[in-house]
Design a protein around this motif. Structure first.
Motif, mmCIF file in Angstrom:
data_model
loop_
_atom_site.group_PDB
_atom_site.id
_atom_site.type_symbol
_atom_site.label_atom_id
_atom_site.label_comp_id
_atom_site.label_asym_id
_atom_site.label_seq_id
_atom_site.Cartn_x
_atom_site.Cartn_y
_atom_site.Cartn_z
ATOM 1 N N PRO A 1 0.831 -1.321 0.026
ATOM 2 C CA PRO A 1 0.009 -0.097 0.137
ATOM 3 C C PRO A 1 0.846 1.230 -0.039
ATOM 4 C CG PRO A 1 0.106 -0.962 2.051
ATOM 5 C CD PRO A 1 0.573 -2.066 1.223
ATOM 6 N N VAL A 2 0.482 2.268 -0.918
ATOM 7 C CA VAL A 2 1.010 3.618 -1.002
ATOM 8 C C VAL A 2 1.071 4.634 0.226
ATOM 9 C CG1 VAL A 2 1.369 5.532 -2.248
ATOM 10 C CG2 VAL A 2 0.986 3.360 -3.342
ATOM 11 N N THR A 3 2.086 4.750 1.147
ATOM 12 C CA THR A 3 1.713 5.742 2.048
ATOM 13 C C THR A 3 2.438 6.764 1.764
ATOM 14 O OG1 THR A 3 2.099 3.819 3.726
ATOM 15 C CG2 THR A 3 2.442 5.887 4.654
ATOM 16 N N SER A 4 1.384 7.915 1.961
ATOM 17 C CA SER A 4 1.884 9.256 1.502
ATOM 18 C C SER A 4 3.016 9.811 2.416
ATOM 19 C CB SER A 4 0.821 10.317 1.479
ATOM 20 O OG SER A 4 0.110 10.459 3.078
ATOM 21 N N ASP A 5 3.387 10.813 2.105
ATOM 22 C CA ASP A 5 4.732 11.461 2.856
ATOM 23 C C ASP A 5 4.089 12.054 4.095
ATOM 24 O OD1 ASP A 5 6.899 11.168 1.237
ATOM 25 O OD2 ASP A 5 6.703 12.877 0.274
ATOM 26 N N LEU A 6 2.794 12.583 4.007
ATOM 27 C CA LEU A 6 2.219 13.023 5.338
ATOM 28 C C LEU A 6 1.875 11.986 6.223
ATOM 29 C CD1 LEU A 6 0.079 15.769 3.746
ATOM 30 C CD2 LEU A 6 2.006 16.283 4.975
ATOM 31 N N GLU A 7 1.406 10.946 5.753
ATOM 32 C CA GLU A 7 0.921 9.960 6.588
ATOM 33 C C GLU A 7 2.466 9.210 7.437
ATOM 34 O OE1 GLU A 7 -1.348 7.250 8.612
ATOM 35 O OE2 GLU A 7 -1.919 9.177 7.860
ATOM 36 N N ARG A 8 3.589 9.465 6.625
ATOM 37 C CA ARG A 8 4.949 8.780 7.092
ATOM 38 C C ARG A 8 5.196 9.781 8.261
ATOM 39 N NH1 ARG A 8 8.032 5.506 3.703
ATOM 40 N NH2 ARG A 8 6.903 4.625 2.059
ATOM 41 N N ILE A 9 5.008 11.009 7.998
ATOM 42 C CA ILE A 9 5.789 11.785 8.974
ATOM 43 C C ILE A 9 4.712 11.627 10.276
ATOM 44 C CG2 ILE A 9 6.694 13.360 7.283
ATOM 45 C CD1 ILE A 9 4.003 15.172 9.278
ATOM 46 N N PHE B 1 8.608 10.485 -1.182
ATOM 47 C CA PHE B 1 8.191 10.928 -2.384
ATOM 48 C C PHE B 1 8.828 12.379 -2.590
ATOM 49 C CE2 PHE B 1 4.949 7.699 -1.304
ATOM 50 C CZ PHE B 1 5.156 6.937 -2.308
ATOM 51 N N ASN B 2 8.656 13.207 -1.765
ATOM 52 C CA ASN B 2 9.188 14.536 -1.777
ATOM 53 C C ASN B 2 9.936 15.201 -0.507
ATOM 54 O OD1 ASN B 2 9.016 17.226 -2.753
ATOM 55 N ND2 ASN B 2 7.122 17.587 -2.020
ATOM 56 N N PRO B 3 11.269 14.511 -0.505
ATOM 57 C CA PRO B 3 11.893 14.867 0.556
ATOM 58 C C PRO B 3 12.066 16.430 0.720
ATOM 59 C CG PRO B 3 13.044 13.464 -0.598
ATOM 60 C CD PRO B 3 11.847 13.698 -1.387
ATOM 61 N N LEU B 4 12.362 17.029 1.982
ATOM 62 C CA LEU B 4 12.387 18.489 1.968
ATOM 63 C C LEU B 4 13.575 19.115 1.314
ATOM 64 C CD1 LEU B 4 11.455 19.060 5.728
ATOM 65 C CD2 LEU B 4 9.917 19.311 3.853
ATOM 66 N N ASP B 5 13.822 20.073 1.127
ATOM 67 C CA ASP B 5 15.011 20.730 0.144
ATOM 68 C C ASP B 5 15.800 21.069 1.163
ATOM 69 O OD1 ASP B 5 16.827 21.551 -1.584
ATOM 70 O OD2 ASP B 5 15.507 23.120 -2.434
#
Length: 276
Positions: free
Chosen positions: A41-49, A127-131
Motif C-alpha cells: 500500500p502506498v503511504t503518503s509522505d504526510l502519513e509517514r511523518i 516521495f518529496n523530501p524536504l529541500d
C-alpha cells in the motif's frame, strides 16, 4: 539346480522392484503457476511523518518522561500518564530544523512539565523530501521548505484533533531554526500559542514576519548564532500583544530553549497561555 533357482529368484526380485518403483513414482509435476505479486500500500509522505513521529510523554507518579514512537497512534501509552479516561493533555508539536534529528532533550524537558510533546518525522518523507541544502542560509532553507512544512503542521494537527486525550484548547507549536518559519506563518485558529527558537522573522516576502500574533501569541528567542540583519521578531508585534521577544548576546551550543535564563521565561509564557 541351485544356481538356476537363485537366478530365477534374483530376476523375480528385480521385476518386483521395478513394479514397485513404477507404482510409487509420481506423474510429472504440473507447471507452477506464477505467484501473484501484490503491491505494498502506498503511504503518503504526510502519513509517514505522522506514523513515524516521536512522542515524549509524562510518566505518572514521577517527574520523569518517556520517549516513544507514534506508530500511527499518537498519545500517552496506557497506564503511564493520566489517571483516567477523561484526562485531557496539553500538547506541544515541535517542528525541527531541516535535516536534524528530533530534539529529544527539549521534548523530555517539556514532557516533565506535564505536556505531551510530538515531533513530526519530516526526515521520513519518501516521495518529496524536504529541500534541506546544508550550504544554504537558514532563510533560504526556510523558504524552500515552507509550503511542505505548512502541510505537515496542518496534517498533524488534524490527526491530533481526532485523539480523545487531547485538550483542543491547549495546543502549542514550537519551531526551531528554519522550521520556525512555518510556525511563524501558520494561520490556523487551532493553536493557543507559538514558540520560535533561533528565528528572526526575517527573509523574503514568503517567510518574512508572523501571522496573526494577536490571535496566537508568540515567544521568540534568538542568540548570537542567528545572524540578524533587519532586526528581530519584535517589529512585527503590537505593544499590547502578549508576545515575548528575547535576544541573547551569547552563542549557545545546546537548544537555546533549554538555557536556564531562557527556559524560565519560556515556561512562564506557556503558563500564562495555559491558565488564561
Amino acid at each position: 539346480m541351485t544356481n538356476r533357482y537363485l537366478g530365477r529368484l534374483s530376476a523375480a526380485f528385480g521385476l518386483l522392484a521395478l513394479l514397485l518403483a513404477t507404482a510409487c513414482s509420481s506423474p510429472s509435476d504440473p507447471p507452477r503457476a506464477d505467484v501473484p505479486q501484490f503491491k505494498a500500500p502506498v503511504t503518503s509522505d504526510l502519513e509517514r511523518i505522522w506514523q513515524n513521529a516521536v512522542v515524549a510523554v509524562p510518566v505518572r507518579g514521577t517527574t520523569g518522561s518517556m520517549v516513544t514512537t507514534n506508530r500511527g497512534r499518537a498519545g500517552p501509552p496506557q497506564g503511564l500518564a493520566g489517571v483516567g479516561p477523561d484526562i485531557r493533555w496539553p500538547i506541544i508539536v515541535v517542528v525541527q530544523a531541516c535535516g536534524l534529528p528530533d530534539p529529544l532533550e527539549l521534548m523530555r524537558a517539556m514532557a516533565e512539565q506535564g505536556y505531551v510533546v510530538l515531533s513530526p518525522a519530516s526526515n521520513s518523507r519518501f516521495f518529496n523530501p524536504l529541500d534541506c541544502q546544508s550550504a544554504a542560509s537558514v532563510h533560504d532553507r526556510a523558504e524552500a521548505t515552507l509550503d511542505e512544512r505548512r502541510l505537515e503542521i496542518r496534517y498533524v494537527l488534524k490527526q491530533l484533533s481526532k485523539q480523545s486525550w487531547i485538550d483542543p484548547a491547549n495546543v502549542f507549536l514550537v519551531g526551531l531554526h528554519d522550521g520556525a518559519a512555518a510556525v511563524a506563518r501558520y494561520t490556523g485558529q487551532d493553536v493557543k500559542a507559538r514558540i520560535l527558537a533561533e528565528w528572526d522573522c526575517q527573509g523574503s516576502g514568503k517567510v518574512n514576519g508572523v501571522a496573526h500574533a494577536e490571535r496566537s501569541p508568540i515567544f521568540a528567542v534568538t542568540s548570537a548564532r542567528t545572524p540578524i540583519f533587519g532586526g528581530d521578531c519584535s517589529r512585527f508585534f503590537a505593544p499590547a500583544e502578549e508576545s515575548v521577544v528575547l535576544s541573547m548576546p551569547q552563542k549557545y551550543a545546546n537548544n537555546i530553549l533549554l538555557e536556564p535564563i531562557v527556559y524560565t521565561q519560556f515556561l512562564r509564557f506557556l503558563d500564562r497561555q495555559l491558565f488564561k
